[in-house]
Motif scaffolding. Structure first.
Motif, PDB file in Angstrom:
ATOM      1  N   GLY A 141       0.795  -1.226   0.000  1.00  0.00           N
ATOM      2  CA  GLY A 141       0.000   0.000   0.000  1.00  0.00           C
ATOM      3  C   GLY A 141       0.826   1.273   0.000  1.00  0.00           C
ATOM      4  N   PHE A 142       2.134   1.147  -0.210  1.00  0.00           N
ATOM      5  CA  PHE A 142       2.998   2.336  -0.106  1.00  0.00           C
ATOM      6  C   PHE A 142       2.702   3.373  -1.180  1.00  0.00           C
ATOM      7  CE2 PHE A 142       6.403   2.634  -3.329  1.00  0.00           C
ATOM      8  CZ  PHE A 142       6.099   1.520  -4.090  1.00  0.00           C
ATOM      9  N   LEU A 143       2.071   2.945  -2.295  1.00  0.00           N
ATOM     10  CA  LEU A 143       1.783   3.916  -3.365  1.00  0.00           C
ATOM     11  C   LEU A 143       0.875   5.045  -2.858  1.00  0.00           C
ATOM     12  CD1 LEU A 143       1.216   1.540  -6.443  1.00  0.00           C
ATOM     13  CD2 LEU A 143       3.224   2.937  -5.949  1.00  0.00           C
ATOM     14  N   ASP A 144       0.002   4.722  -1.914  1.00  0.00           N
ATOM     15  CA  ASP A 144      -0.909   5.749  -1.382  1.00  0.00           C
ATOM     16  C   ASP A 144      -0.163   6.832  -0.606  1.00  0.00           C
ATOM     17  OD1 ASP A 144      -2.977   4.326  -2.454  1.00  0.00           O
ATOM     18  OD2 ASP A 144      -3.503   3.289  -0.598  1.00  0.00           O
ATOM     19  N   GLU A 145       1.016   6.474  -0.113  1.00  0.00           N
ATOM     20  CA  GLU A 145       1.776   7.424   0.709  1.00  0.00           C
ATOM     21  C   GLU A 145       2.313   8.612  -0.096  1.00  0.00           C
ATOM     22  OE1 GLU A 145       1.833   7.064   3.995  1.00  0.00           O
ATOM     23  OE2 GLU A 145       0.564   5.304   3.626  1.00  0.00           O
ATOM     24  N   PHE A 146       2.291   8.486  -1.411  1.00  0.00           N
ATOM     25  CA  PHE A 146       2.757   9.611  -2.238  1.00  0.00           C
ATOM     26  C   PHE A 146       1.697  10.702  -2.376  1.00  0.00           C
ATOM     27  CE2 PHE A 146       5.371   6.066  -3.919  1.00  0.00           C
ATOM     28  CZ  PHE A 146       6.630   6.622  -3.770  1.00  0.00           C
ATOM     29  N   GLN A 147       0.457  10.361  -2.037  1.00  0.00           N
ATOM     30  CA  GLN A 147      -0.639  11.310  -2.252  1.00  0.00           C
ATOM     31  C   GLN A 147      -0.396  12.610  -1.481  1.00  0.00           C
ATOM     32  OE1 GLN A 147      -4.349   9.300  -1.437  1.00  0.00           O
ATOM     33  NE2 GLN A 147      -4.056   7.852  -3.120  1.00  0.00           N
ATOM     34  N   GLY A 148      -0.639  13.711  -2.159  1.00  0.00           N
ATOM     35  CA  GLY A 148      -0.494  15.029  -1.539  1.00  0.00           C
ATOM     36  C   GLY A 148       0.889  15.627  -1.689  1.00  0.00           C
ATOM     37  N   MET A 149       1.868  14.836  -2.134  1.00  0.00           N
ATOM     38  CA  MET A 149       3.226  15.378  -2.271  1.00  0.00           C
ATOM     39  C   MET A 149       3.314  16.329  -3.458  1.00  0.00           C
ATOM     40  SD  MET A 149       5.764  12.218  -1.404  1.00  0.00           S
ATOM     41  CE  MET A 149       5.915  11.587   0.262  1.00  0.00           C
ATOM     42  N   HIS A 150       4.232  17.294  -3.354  1.00  0.00           N
ATOM     43  CA  HIS A 150       4.479  18.255  -4.430  1.00  0.00           C
ATOM     44  C   HIS A 150       5.934  18.136  -4.888  1.00  0.00           C
ATOM     45  CE1 HIS A 150       0.922  20.139  -2.589  1.00  0.00           C
ATOM     46  NE2 HIS A 150       0.758  20.782  -3.750  1.00  0.00           N
ATOM     47  N   ALA A 151       6.211  18.769  -6.013  1.00  0.00           N
ATOM     48  CA  ALA A 151       7.602  18.849  -6.469  1.00  0.00           C
ATOM     49  C   ALA A 151       8.436  19.507  -5.373  1.00  0.00           C
ATOM     50  CB  ALA A 151       7.683  19.657  -7.755  1.00  0.00           C
ATOM     51  N   GLY A 152       9.574  18.948  -5.088  1.00  0.00           N
ATOM     52  CA  GLY A 152      10.443  19.483  -4.046  1.00  0.00           C
ATOM     53  C   GLY A 152      10.298  18.764  -2.725  1.00  0.00           C
ATOM     54  N   ASP A 153       9.187  18.040  -2.541  1.00  0.00           N
ATOM     55  CA  ASP A 153       9.024  17.251  -1.308  1.00  0.00           C
ATOM     56  C   ASP A 153       9.961  16.052  -1.332  1.00  0.00           C
ATOM     57  OD1 ASP A 153       7.084  18.991  -0.503  1.00  0.00           O
ATOM     58  OD2 ASP A 153       5.387  17.647  -0.912  1.00  0.00           O
ATOM     59  N   ASP A 154      10.257  15.544  -0.150  1.00  0.00           N
ATOM     60  CA  ASP A 154      11.102  14.360  -0.056  1.00  0.00           C
ATOM     61  C   ASP A 154      10.226  13.111  -0.295  1.00  0.00           C
ATOM     62  OD1 ASP A 154      12.844  12.346   0.481  1.00  0.00           O
ATOM     63  OD2 ASP A 154      13.167  12.866   2.600  1.00  0.00           O
ATOM     64  N   VAL A 155      10.267  12.623  -1.517  1.00  0.00           N
ATOM     65  CA  VAL A 155       9.374  11.505  -1.878  1.00  0.00           C
ATOM     66  C   VAL A 155       9.738  10.210  -1.148  1.00  0.00           C
ATOM     67  CG1 VAL A 155       8.727  12.387  -4.148  1.00  0.00           C
ATOM     68  CG2 VAL A 155      10.777  10.979  -3.921  1.00  0.00           C
ATOM     69  N   THR A 156      10.958  10.118  -0.636  1.00  0.00           N
ATOM     70  CA  THR A 156      11.355   8.872   0.053  1.00  0.00           C
ATOM     71  C   THR A 156      10.595   8.704   1.371  1.00  0.00           C
ATOM     72  OG1 THR A 156      13.213   9.951   1.163  1.00  0.00           O
ATOM     73  CG2 THR A 156      13.664   8.891  -0.957  1.00  0.00           C
ATOM     74  N   LYS A 157       9.913   9.774   1.813  1.00  0.00           N
ATOM     75  CA  LYS A 157       9.091   9.639   3.029  1.00  0.00           C
ATOM     76  C   LYS A 157       7.969   8.625   2.834  1.00  0.00           C
ATOM     77  CE  LYS A 157      10.033  13.888   5.463  1.00  0.00           C
ATOM     78  NZ  LYS A 157       9.624  15.222   5.836  1.00  0.00           N
ATOM     79  N   ALA A 158       7.582   8.444   1.571  1.00  0.00           N
ATOM     80  CA  ALA A 158       6.526   7.456   1.283  1.00  0.00           C
ATOM     81  C   ALA A 158       6.997   6.037   1.582  1.00  0.00           C
ATOM     82  CB  ALA A 158       6.093   7.572  -0.176  1.00  0.00           C
TER      83      ALA A 158
END
Lengths: 202, 186
Positions: A141-158
């Motif tokens: 379910g980790f794909l859902d963790e990207f929701q709400g992120m913007h360019a410049g955010d740390d995507v590895t938090k997902a």
């Protein structure tokens, strides 16, 4: 009798002749997990009309992408698929960033809201070899963790919620690759699409 | 060590030989379907699978980005053309060239027992080994940007198939032969 047997033998060879151009190329096939058209349709449910914007990258934007995403695009054209409602307002944009791994190409469908935030991420393409690893990662379910992120955010938090020891090395690797694809897609959107949003003049 | 005669072999040897060739043919049918599905059968489609897109040269780009927008009909959206990058081709090469060599070697073992004239025998043996090598030579030359070598890859496919058919027919002729010096099955 011999003649009949030989004729039978020749008959066996006929199918081989019909399938003559056998070995023209042997490919490790990619696997389409979700068709691009289906990804667009399902992640832009409120769109009444769909459009394709093809952006040919210029030098200035190419430099910006290199700087922001630490990668150089393989293609000088990027395709953005977007939908508008019946009033012509943008409902969302989908792009398909691809990462070439040592196991073959990997592609996601990245759907962004009009404000540039991630609405949804789906994996659209893997290979025969990588599909089980990719599916194991998706199941967490980790794909859902990207929701709400913007360019410049740390995507590895997902990826922080992943139990990497339990998940295994290769599914974890493909979760990382997914994050890389999301980051690239967000940068491409930010640099190439967001400055000229539909309905705001270009 | 001299050659042997498949014609005079034990029926079990004949049976194993024929079954081997039939199963190889069975596998070839799926090889054909796989090629048709992923690469296509025409020279242009094969070339499009392997010839890389020109790399992006920053200096060749226009100063500013340009865009073109068009309405999209999702129902008519085509699937992207499957392509093979260098990493995939390395992976394919290391598996397939090895397997081609093994199949060519097994076909050669059969050919040695078919009592063909030396010149014809050596020609077919050479063709058996060359086909796989030429197939991937064509793929690598396309990967180097030389799209015309799709003809070499396709030609190598035809050559491999021709070798198979010739060996199959020769084997069936030997196995089914009747005569004083034929094996017990005849």
């Amino acid at each position: 009798m011999t003649h009949l047997r030989l004729s039978g033998g020749a008959a066996l060879a006929v199918p081989a002749l019909l399938f003559a151009p056998l070995h023209t190329a042997h490919i490790t096939p990619t696997v389409v997990l979700v068709k691009q058209a289906d990804a667009i349709r399902s992640t832009l449910p409120n769109a009444a009309h769909f459009f394709l914007r093809t952006v040919s990258i210029g030098r200035a934007d190419y430099g910006r992408i290199k700087q922001m995403a630490s990668y150089t695009p393989h293609d000088d054209q990027v395709k953005f698929y977007y939908g508008t409602d019946s009033d012509g307002a943008l409902t969302g944009t989908v792009l398909f960033p691809q990462v070439n791994t040592q196991h073959g190409p990997f592609e996601i469908g990245l759907t962004l809201r009009p404000d540039g935030s991630v609405a949804q991420v789906v994996v659209t393409k893997a290979t025969v070899e990588t599909k089980p690893w990719v599916e194991a990662a998706i199941k967490t379910g980790f794909l859902d963790e990207f929701q709400g992120m913007h360019a410049g955010d740390d995507v590895t938090k997902a990826l922080e919620g992943l139990d990497k020891d339990h998940l295994g090395a290769m599914p974890t690797f493909y979760a990382d690759v997914t994050a890389k694809a999301v980051q690239r897609g967000l940068v491409l959107y930010q640099v190439l699409f967001a400055p000229h949003l539909p309905g705001q003049g270009s | 060590m001299g050659l042997y005669s498949l014609r005079r072999c034990d029926p079990s040897v004949k049976l194993a030989t024929v079954l081997f060739l039939l199963v190889v043919g069975y596998a070839y049918i799926f090889a054909f379907l796989m090629v048709k599905q992923w690469a296509g059968l025409s020279p242009s489609n094969v070339a499009a699978t392997y010839v890389p897109k020109p790399t992006v040269e920053e200096s060749m780009l226009s100063a500013q980005s340009e865009s073109k927008t068009q309405p999209l009909d999702l129902s008519s959206m085509k699937a992207e053309k499957h392509t093979v990058n260098t990493q995939l081709l390395i992976q394919d090469s290391h598996i397939h060239i090895l397997m081609f060599a093994i199949v060519a070697a097994l076909e050669t073992l059969i050919i040695l027992g078919l009592e063909w004239r030396p010149a014809w025998r050596n020609t077919v043996i050479t063709a058996a080994f060359a086909a796989g090598a030429l197939d991937f030579s064509g793929q690598w030359l396309m990967k180097a940007g030389l799209g015309g070598f799709s003809y070499l890859t396709i030609g190598a496919g035809w050559l491999m198939t021709a070798v198979y058919v010739v060996v199959l027919l020769g084997t069936l002729k030997a196995v089914l032969a009747r005569g004083a010096d034929a094996g017990r099955i005849a």
